[in-house]
Design a protein around this motif. Sequence first.
Motif, mmCIF file in Angstrom:
data_model
loop_
_atom_site.group_PDB
_atom_site.id
_atom_site.type_symbol
_atom_site.label_atom_id
_atom_site.label_comp_id
_atom_site.label_asym_id
_atom_site.label_seq_id
_atom_site.Cartn_x
_atom_site.Cartn_y
_atom_site.Cartn_z
ATOM 1 N N ASN A 72 -15.324 3.162 11.411
ATOM 2 C CA ASN A 72 -15.315 1.906 10.331
ATOM 3 C C ASN A 72 -14.119 0.917 10.687
ATOM 4 N N GLY A 73 -13.224 1.063 11.661
ATOM 5 C CA GLY A 73 -12.405 0.322 12.059
ATOM 6 C C GLY A 73 -10.974 0.247 11.217
ATOM 7 N N ARG A 74 -11.116 0.613 10.069
ATOM 8 C CA ARG A 74 -9.958 0.456 8.988
ATOM 9 C C ARG A 74 -8.711 1.290 9.208
ATOM 10 N N ILE A 75 -7.528 0.830 9.201
ATOM 11 C CA ILE A 75 -6.203 1.212 9.602
ATOM 12 C C ILE A 75 -5.029 0.609 9.017
ATOM 13 N N THR A 76 -4.237 1.427 8.715
ATOM 14 C CA THR A 76 -2.829 0.946 7.962
ATOM 15 C C THR A 76 -1.731 1.548 8.714
ATOM 16 N N ILE A 77 -0.645 0.744 9.139
ATOM 17 C CA ILE A 77 0.340 1.409 9.821
ATOM 18 C C ILE A 77 1.530 0.865 8.763
ATOM 19 N N MET A 78 2.521 1.920 8.616
ATOM 20 C CA MET A 78 3.628 1.798 7.769
ATOM 21 C C MET A 78 4.829 2.176 8.471
ATOM 22 N N PHE A 79 6.043 1.110 8.145
ATOM 23 C CA PHE A 79 7.153 1.489 8.578
ATOM 24 C C PHE A 79 8.206 1.504 7.362
ATOM 25 N N ALA A 80 8.914 2.551 7.334
ATOM 26 C CA ALA A 80 10.084 2.518 6.310
ATOM 27 C C ALA A 80 11.487 2.770 6.721
ATOM 28 N N SER A 81 12.346 1.975 6.180
ATOM 29 C CA SER A 81 13.727 1.866 6.642
ATOM 30 C C SER A 81 14.204 3.241 6.026
ATOM 31 N N ARG A 90 3.886 -2.676 5.549
ATOM 32 C CA ARG A 90 2.561 -2.307 5.839
ATOM 33 C C ARG A 90 1.775 -3.264 6.574
ATOM 34 N N LEU A 91 1.231 -2.769 7.757
ATOM 35 C CA LEU A 91 0.190 -3.612 8.236
ATOM 36 C C LEU A 91 -1.227 -3.105 8.256
ATOM 37 N N TYR A 92 -2.037 -4.039 7.391
ATOM 38 C CA TYR A 92 -3.434 -3.439 7.344
ATOM 39 C C TYR A 92 -4.185 -4.294 7.930
ATOM 40 N N GLY A 93 -5.303 -3.493 8.842
ATOM 41 C CA GLY A 93 -6.347 -4.163 9.527
ATOM 42 C C GLY A 93 -7.409 -3.592 9.998
ATOM 43 N N THR A 94 -7.869 -3.981 11.167
ATOM 44 C CA THR A 94 -8.929 -3.564 11.913
ATOM 45 C C THR A 94 -8.520 -3.027 13.291
ATOM 46 N N VAL A 124 -4.529 -3.427 16.848
ATOM 47 C CA VAL A 124 -4.934 -3.611 15.635
ATOM 48 C C VAL A 124 -4.627 -5.099 15.189
ATOM 49 N N SER A 125 -5.812 -5.623 14.550
ATOM 50 C CA SER A 125 -5.846 -7.021 14.021
ATOM 51 C C SER A 125 -5.567 -7.072 12.747
ATOM 52 N N CYS A 126 -4.381 -7.732 12.182
ATOM 53 C CA CYS A 126 -3.970 -7.383 10.932
ATOM 54 C C CYS A 126 -4.616 -8.594 9.937
ATOM 55 N N ASP A 127 -5.196 -7.928 8.634
ATOM 56 C CA ASP A 127 -5.643 -8.901 7.830
ATOM 57 C C ASP A 127 -4.761 -8.992 6.630
ATOM 58 N N ARG A 128 -3.860 -8.102 6.400
ATOM 59 C CA ARG A 128 -2.759 -8.150 5.591
ATOM 60 C C ARG A 128 -1.552 -7.618 6.020
ATOM 61 N N ILE A 129 -0.563 -8.395 5.697
ATOM 62 C CA ILE A 129 0.903 -7.965 6.126
ATOM 63 C C ILE A 129 1.781 -8.112 4.942
ATOM 64 N N SER A 130 2.303 -6.876 4.451
ATOM 65 C CA SER A 130 3.167 -7.052 3.308
ATOM 66 C C SER A 130 4.419 -6.162 3.318
ATOM 67 N N ASP A 131 5.491 -6.506 2.569
ATOM 68 C CA ASP A 131 6.627 -5.612 2.340
ATOM 69 C C ASP A 131 7.003 -5.296 0.984
ATOM 70 N N SER A 132 7.482 -4.122 0.742
ATOM 71 C CA SER A 132 7.973 -3.934 -0.679
ATOM 72 C C SER A 132 9.495 -3.285 -0.493
ATOM 73 N N CYS A 133 9.915 -3.054 -1.689
ATOM 74 C CA CYS A 133 11.354 -2.461 -1.512
ATOM 75 C C CYS A 133 11.847 -1.291 -0.907
ATOM 76 N N GLY A 134 11.078 -0.236 -1.025
ATOM 77 C CA GLY A 134 11.487 1.231 -0.800
ATOM 78 C C GLY A 134 12.943 1.818 -1.192
ATOM 79 N N PHE A 135 12.906 1.362 -2.654
ATOM 80 C CA PHE A 135 14.315 1.857 -3.292
ATOM 81 C C PHE A 135 14.311 3.213 -3.419
ATOM 82 N N ALA A 136 13.171 3.958 -3.390
ATOM 83 C CA ALA A 136 13.267 5.410 -3.341
ATOM 84 C C ALA A 136 13.298 6.065 -2.310
ATOM 85 N N VAL A 137 12.930 5.649 -0.995
ATOM 86 C CA VAL A 137 13.140 6.120 0.422
ATOM 87 C C VAL A 137 14.629 6.567 0.562
#
Length: 191
Positions: A72-81, A90-94, A124-137
């Motif tokens: 199906n091509g769906r993939i998410t790659i996540m990076f955490a500090s 998070r990089l969402y895409g195909t 991966v062709s990204c169709d959504r690129i987002s970041d968030s706080c990571g306060f609990a990491v």
Amino acid sequence: MGKQYDVINDRLRTFVTSQPVYFVATAPESGGHVNVSPKGYPDTFAVLDDTTVAYLDLDGSGVETISHLRDNGRITIMFASFSGPPNIVRLYGTGEVVTPGDARFEALLKNFGPHPAVRSVIVVSCDRISDSCGFAVPFMAFENDRTLLDEHHELDSSKKRQFQRSSAPRESIDGLFGLHAGETDPAHRRS
């Protein structure tokens, strides 16, 4: 507060390419198991352009990511500090599996450091690129990369197993097609 981006800007590019570990998540189209794989070796990930990334797929015991991408091509790659300011990207895409038989393969390899047992490159062709706080990491200190995978792939016994695996069709734990027999040759392929 999370934010969405149209492109991988310079700040995001610096962040994702400096993380010592990232996580790849995929799932089959229906039913089956979700797969999350940790990836190390910072020279196995590259930002190709503002919305395209790639990583080096080294031979391992399974083909979950490859099978799911071909399903199906769906993939998410996540990076955490784990050090410095809290951040999660998070990089969402195909995703696409690029094997040695593809004309783009050799050019893609130039984006990565030297590693044995290269199976494919995941683009991966990204169709959504987002970041968030990571306060609990949690804070964790990076010591160094484990060299065990590369060392293991250099052993003759490992090369024999890699050749045997590549000589047979491979599928996911849920029975999804992964690789054709002979489609890759990780026993002899290096980046």
